[in-house]
Design an enzyme around this catalytic site. Sequence first.
Site, PDB file in Angstrom:
ATOM      1  CG  ASN A  92      -3.072  -9.801  -4.185  1.00  0.00           C
ATOM      2  OD1 ASN A  92      -2.821  -9.051  -3.294  1.00  0.00           O
ATOM      3  ND2 ASN A  92      -2.598  -9.918  -5.290  1.00  0.00           N
TER       4      ASN A  92
ATOM      5  CB  SER B  81      -6.390  -1.641   2.043  1.00  0.00           C
ATOM      6  OG  SER B  81      -5.569  -0.266   2.006  1.00  0.00           O
TER       7      SER B  81
ATOM      8  CE1 TYR C 102      -6.642  -0.106  -3.637  1.00  0.00           C
ATOM      9  CE2 TYR C 102      -6.798   0.483  -1.268  1.00  0.00           C
ATOM     10  CZ  TYR C 102      -5.977  -0.239  -2.128  1.00  0.00           C
ATOM     11  OH  TYR C 102      -4.983  -1.085  -1.936  1.00  0.00           O
TER      12      TYR C 102
END
Length: 266
Positions: free
Chosen positions: A92, A145, A158
Amino acid sequence: MTFCSFENKVALVTGAGSGIGKSIAICLAKNGADVIVNDINIDLASATANDVNGLGRQGLPIIADLSNENEVNSMAEKAINVFGRIDLLVNNAGVVDQFVPTVEQNVDRWQRVIDIHLRGCYICTKTVGRYMVDKMYGKIVNISSVVGMAGAPMRTAYGPAKAGIIMLTKTLAIEWARYNINVNAVSPGYILTPLVEDAITKGKINDEVIIRRIPMGRLGYPEEIAKVVVFLLSDAASYINGANLPVDGGWTSFGSYGDAFNISSI
């Protein structure tokens, strides 16, 4: 029959000092697991571990930079010395990127985001996976994500890192299925974590615009991600392998234009 019971199971949750990681650690403890709480901040890790202890389970805080293989190896060795096993792994840990135009981004900062998310997930999974292969058992959930599923401007570190995690998940699921190891991913949408709250406060994220893009009309909560992760770690998900599950209030399903929540405006 209780599917989400983790009695006699040991879980390692990275980035568990706050936000989604902390919620996952707490949810696992509530369902009977002992939890190794990893974070780069020992105070945050210790606070989560204390919460786990308060639920009658054993919480072990360990700091480690997941992009450093030696530190990850040391973390795994400490965990094995205390518990003798690691049955469940949740990758995570993460950091936010710069939210600036690509031509203005700092390459070292770009690399750091890649290192924490993708390299860290790879190293931690590889390291813990050795023990799982030996035991012929393991459950792994990687946190990706929705930004890793579709392009997002100014997220050139990201987004690719999270997309890489999805493919790493699929690759390991295929390779390790023969060892009775399930590897899956969860892709949260916009969740109201301390990182997101800070980004909203600093004006890096416009939450009003984001909420209009979410069919359910609100941001998610860390607990809503934790429940899905715990399900994927449980026996109820024993035949799910290599999946990536968006938990995003409908974000990735919306393919029209206009206001996703107020569809009368479309």
